[in-house]
Design a protein around this motif. Sequence first.
Motif, PDB file in Angstrom:
ATOM      1  N   LYS A 112       0.839  -1.197   0.000  1.00 38.34           N
ATOM      2  CA  LYS A 112       0.000   0.000   0.000  1.00 38.34           C
ATOM      3  C   LYS A 112       0.883   1.261   0.000  1.00 38.34           C
ATOM      4  O   LYS A 112       0.680   2.179  -0.793  1.00 38.34           O
ATOM      5  CB  LYS A 112      -0.895  -0.038   1.241  1.00 38.34           C
ATOM      6  CG  LYS A 112      -2.169   0.699   1.138  1.00 38.34           C
ATOM      7  CD  LYS A 112      -3.075   0.151   2.236  1.00 38.34           C
ATOM      8  CE  LYS A 112      -3.917   1.173   2.872  1.00 38.34           C
ATOM      9  NZ  LYS A 112      -4.846   0.644   3.845  1.00 38.34           N
ATOM     10  N   TYR A 133      -5.298   6.196  -8.008  1.00 39.03           N
ATOM     11  CA  TYR A 133      -6.050   6.235  -6.750  1.00 39.03           C
ATOM     12  C   TYR A 133      -5.152   6.126  -5.523  1.00 39.03           C
ATOM     13  O   TYR A 133      -5.559   6.487  -4.427  1.00 39.03           O
ATOM     14  CB  TYR A 133      -7.097   5.127  -6.717  1.00 39.03           C
ATOM     15  CG  TYR A 133      -8.176   5.312  -7.759  1.00 39.03           C
ATOM     16  CD1 TYR A 133      -8.819   6.536  -7.921  1.00 39.03           C
ATOM     17  CD2 TYR A 133      -8.549   4.272  -8.592  1.00 39.03           C
ATOM     18  CE1 TYR A 133      -9.796   6.707  -8.882  1.00 39.03           C
ATOM     19  CE2 TYR A 133      -9.532   4.435  -9.559  1.00 39.03           C
ATOM     20  CZ  TYR A 133     -10.148   5.656  -9.695  1.00 39.03           C
ATOM     21  OH  TYR A 133     -11.118   5.830 -10.641  1.00 39.03           O
ATOM     22  N   GLN A 155      -6.104   6.939  -1.610  1.00 37.91           N
ATOM     23  CA  GLN A 155      -6.582   5.679  -1.042  1.00 37.91           C
ATOM     24  C   GLN A 155      -5.539   4.956  -0.189  1.00 37.91           C
ATOM     25  O   GLN A 155      -5.873   4.389   0.849  1.00 37.91           O
ATOM     26  CB  GLN A 155      -7.077   4.749  -2.154  1.00 37.91           C
ATOM     27  CG  GLN A 155      -8.232   5.313  -2.956  1.00 37.91           C
ATOM     28  CD  GLN A 155      -9.463   5.557  -2.111  1.00 37.91           C
ATOM     29  OE1 GLN A 155      -9.800   4.777  -1.237  1.00 37.91           O
ATOM     30  NE2 GLN A 155     -10.139   6.671  -2.366  1.00 37.91           N
ATOM     31  N   ARG A 214      -3.359   6.127   1.668  1.00 42.42           N
ATOM     32  CA  ARG A 214      -3.169   6.784   2.966  1.00 42.42           C
ATOM     33  C   ARG A 214      -4.412   6.751   3.843  1.00 42.42           C
ATOM     34  O   ARG A 214      -4.296   6.687   5.062  1.00 42.42           O
ATOM     35  CB  ARG A 214      -2.742   8.239   2.754  1.00 42.42           C
ATOM     36  CG  ARG A 214      -1.371   8.353   2.130  1.00 42.42           C
ATOM     37  CD  ARG A 214      -0.962   9.782   1.904  1.00 42.42           C
ATOM     38  NE  ARG A 214      -1.850  10.414   0.930  1.00 42.42           N
ATOM     39  CZ  ARG A 214      -1.968  11.719   0.757  1.00 42.42           C
ATOM     40  NH1 ARG A 214      -1.273  12.545   1.500  1.00 42.42           N
ATOM     41  NH2 ARG A 214      -2.756  12.214  -0.157  1.00 42.42           N
ATOM     42  N   TYR A 215      -5.596   6.793   3.234  1.00 44.72           N
ATOM     43  CA  TYR A 215      -6.792   7.021   4.034  1.00 44.72           C
ATOM     44  C   TYR A 215      -7.840   5.916   3.995  1.00 44.72           C
ATOM     45  O   TYR A 215      -8.775   5.956   4.777  1.00 44.72           O
ATOM     46  CB  TYR A 215      -7.461   8.338   3.604  1.00 44.72           C
ATOM     47  CG  TYR A 215      -6.528   9.504   3.688  1.00 44.72           C
ATOM     48  CD1 TYR A 215      -6.001   9.916   4.906  1.00 44.72           C
ATOM     49  CD2 TYR A 215      -6.152  10.196   2.545  1.00 44.72           C
ATOM     50  CE1 TYR A 215      -5.123  10.984   4.989  1.00 44.72           C
ATOM     51  CE2 TYR A 215      -5.275  11.275   2.625  1.00 44.72           C
ATOM     52  CZ  TYR A 215      -4.770  11.662   3.838  1.00 44.72           C
ATOM     53  OH  TYR A 215      -3.918  12.711   3.912  1.00 44.72           O
ATOM     54  N   ASN A 216      -7.696   4.953   3.121  1.00 43.48           N
ATOM     55  CA  ASN A 216      -8.697   3.906   2.998  1.00 43.48           C
ATOM     56  C   ASN A 216      -8.116   2.575   3.460  1.00 43.48           C
ATOM     57  O   ASN A 216      -7.305   1.967   2.767  1.00 43.48           O
ATOM     58  CB  ASN A 216      -9.183   3.804   1.547  1.00 43.48           C
ATOM     59  CG  ASN A 216     -10.279   2.786   1.365  1.00 43.48           C
ATOM     60  OD1 ASN A 216     -10.600   2.007   2.263  1.00 43.48           O
ATOM     61  ND2 ASN A 216     -10.872   2.779   0.177  1.00 43.48           N
ATOM     62  N   LYS A 217      -8.566   2.109   4.624  1.00 40.48           N
ATOM     63  CA  LYS A 217      -8.012   0.858   5.154  1.00 40.48           C
ATOM     64  C   LYS A 217      -8.396  -0.345   4.297  1.00 40.48           C
ATOM     65  O   LYS A 217      -7.786  -1.394   4.400  1.00 40.48           O
ATOM     66  CB  LYS A 217      -8.435   0.662   6.607  1.00 40.48           C
ATOM     67  CG  LYS A 217      -9.905   0.447   6.816  1.00 40.48           C
ATOM     68  CD  LYS A 217     -10.211   0.272   8.279  1.00 40.48           C
ATOM     69  CE  LYS A 217     -11.697   0.016   8.459  1.00 40.48           C
ATOM     70  NZ  LYS A 217     -12.046  -0.216   9.838  1.00 40.48           N
ATOM     71  N   LEU A 218      -9.384  -0.199   3.435  1.00 42.14           N
ATOM     72  CA  LEU A 218      -9.806  -1.297   2.567  1.00 42.14           C
ATOM     73  C   LEU A 218      -9.068  -1.327   1.223  1.00 42.14           C
ATOM     74  O   LEU A 218      -9.229  -2.258   0.446  1.00 42.14           O
ATOM     75  CB  LEU A 218     -11.317  -1.209   2.313  1.00 42.14           C
ATOM     76  CG  LEU A 218     -12.204  -1.261   3.567  1.00 42.14           C
ATOM     77  CD1 LEU A 218     -13.660  -1.080   3.194  1.00 42.14           C
ATOM     78  CD2 LEU A 218     -11.972  -2.540   4.336  1.00 42.14           C
ATOM     79  N   PHE A 219      -8.271  -0.311   0.957  1.00 44.00           N
ATOM     80  CA  PHE A 219      -7.514  -0.248  -0.296  1.00 44.00           C
ATOM     81  C   PHE A 219      -6.480  -1.366  -0.312  1.00 44.00           C
ATOM     82  O   PHE A 219      -5.688  -1.511   0.612  1.00 44.00           O
ATOM     83  CB  PHE A 219      -6.835   1.122  -0.415  1.00 44.00           C
ATOM     84  CG  PHE A 219      -6.097   1.344  -1.707  1.00 44.00           C
ATOM     85  CD1 PHE A 219      -6.779   1.463  -2.912  1.00 44.00           C
ATOM     86  CD2 PHE A 219      -4.717   1.465  -1.715  1.00 44.00           C
ATOM     87  CE1 PHE A 219      -6.100   1.695  -4.101  1.00 44.00           C
ATOM     88  CE2 PHE A 219      -4.022   1.697  -2.899  1.00 44.00           C
ATOM     89  CZ  PHE A 219      -4.721   1.810  -4.091  1.00 44.00           C
TER      90      PHE A 219
END
Length: 170
Positions: free
Chosen positions: A53, A118, A122, A124-129
């Motif tokens: 990530k 993205y 994403q 940095r801020y989306n744990k589902l990414f």
Amino acid sequence: MLYNSGRHKLARRRKQNFQEIKELAEEYYTEKLERANKFLKYAILAKNETDYKEASFFLHQACENYYTCIILTFTLYGPKEHSLIKLSARAKTHSLESSQAFPRDTEEEKRLFELLQYAYVQARYNKLFRVTKEDIEALIPKVELLRDITKQSCEEQIRAYATNTAVYHK
């Protein structure tokens, strides 16, 4: 309007000569290329630490800086932009070769470029990414190709400034 006491005249804008343009272009090129190369290095370190990530975010930043490097070297203007879609389109007007790194001719190429696009937010801020090792391993050579194209295009343009002729790739 600025305050005008009537005692002094404002300086007039003047065109820069090719030596000044070359020096500015070199300065921008050096700064952006070094920054982009650091992000690429950080991406490889993150990949080696299995933090895919984070590696995707660093790869996005590397591409953003490579594209901006091209734009700055050719125009002496740096866009305040994070969208790789927009940056790649602008860079392509100066270096057609830059589109070779991310051709987007197949669904897989499109998917990888979108993932990179993205990753700026994403990762940095989306744990589902989610990003896989295979994604990063497929993206790194593309970013390295963009690095090489950036270096070649910008150095050619700087040489053109040095000989008082501007070269534009179309």
